[in-house]
Design an enzyme around this catalytic site. Sequence first.
Site, PDB file in Angstrom:
ATOM      1  N   CYS A  17      40.511  36.962  79.576  1.00 20.52           N
ATOM      2  CA  CYS A  17      40.806  35.619  79.085  1.00 20.52           C
ATOM      3  C   CYS A  17      42.302  35.474  78.784  1.00 20.52           C
ATOM      4  O   CYS A  17      42.869  36.261  78.027  1.00 20.52           O
ATOM      5  CB  CYS A  17      40.000  35.322  77.827  1.00 20.52           C
ATOM      6  SG  CYS A  17      40.299  33.660  77.166  1.00 20.52           S
ATOM      7  N   ALA A  35      33.814  30.092  78.278  1.00 20.04           N
ATOM      8  CA  ALA A  35      33.575  29.567  76.938  1.00 20.04           C
ATOM      9  C   ALA A  35      33.412  28.057  76.987  1.00 20.04           C
ATOM     10  O   ALA A  35      34.216  27.354  77.606  1.00 20.04           O
ATOM     11  CB  ALA A  35      34.725  29.949  76.008  1.00 20.04           C
TER      12      ALA A  35
END
Length: 330
Positions: free
Chosen positions: A101, A19
Amino acid sequence: MFQIGPHKLATPVALAPMAGVTDLPFRRLCLRYGAGIAVAEMIGSDPRLRNSRKTQLRSRHDAEIMPRAVQIVGNDPEAMAAAARYNVTLGAQIIDINMGCPAKKVCRKAAGSALLADEALVADILRAVVAAVEVPVTLKIRTGTRPEARNGVSIARIAEDAGIAALAVHGRTRACAFRGEAEYDTIARIAAAVAIPVWANGDIDSPQRAAEVLAHTGAAGVMIGRAAQGQPWLCGQIADFIQHGRLKPAPSIDEQLAVLAEHLGELHRFYGEVMGVRIARKHAGWYFEAAGLGCDARRRFNPLQTPADQLAVIQELFSQRSRPQRELAA
């Protein structure tokens, strides 16, 4: 050969979805330099976010080398299935599911690596997404939620049974975040437990390290994350070494200048001048670090407010860095 459904990858080296990093300009560069696949930044499954600028930018795939892989994140099977279908209509050729994540803002929503604690929900999400689309679905995980609860092998078997086409495994648990060293024994057990191809991920920062990890784990390929920041050629160097035994040197300072200038120009065009200038700062900092330019370069670069000023200082900094090399060559 690393194959995902009908897609035969040119190399078994993947660029990990990150990200705020693996946007379209960066993916293009890494793919051009030899990554077999580059997975886009994660996109939330909440349909209310689809029209946000962030999501729309993350959903762009124009002029991208195929196959186009999009990562989705969430914790509701129906919403994840809908997100997969929606992204396929936008051009995704592979859907990747984020269960790796460790970020608190993701795990607080019981998504990302937090899902590894609920194997039944993992199964429900995977089955729902695989059934929702005709393109291959891949999965990225960690080895478990914490060191004393490494259930990666169990998750991998659930994934294979659900129809997942390939699996990426980061060699840390959710609790480890990015602290300490990655461990590869669990990845080796996972690779031995399933027939689907596995990427080993975590702390792979050189061609030699990649070869060691492949030998240790028996994985079909490697996935490169933070080490590629500021080095879009790294995936290609690794691919060349593990496929052909050739150790290609990093580009010269002049070549790195050309790549960085191209990269920043693409960021300025992709995001617009204001946002592009801001995002260029972190990428330039990674290039500076890789090129050995030090903190002084970052201090000079970060206050700049226009694309023209950024590109001018880049040229000056790299010219100063490469001058001794030119003089020595003369």
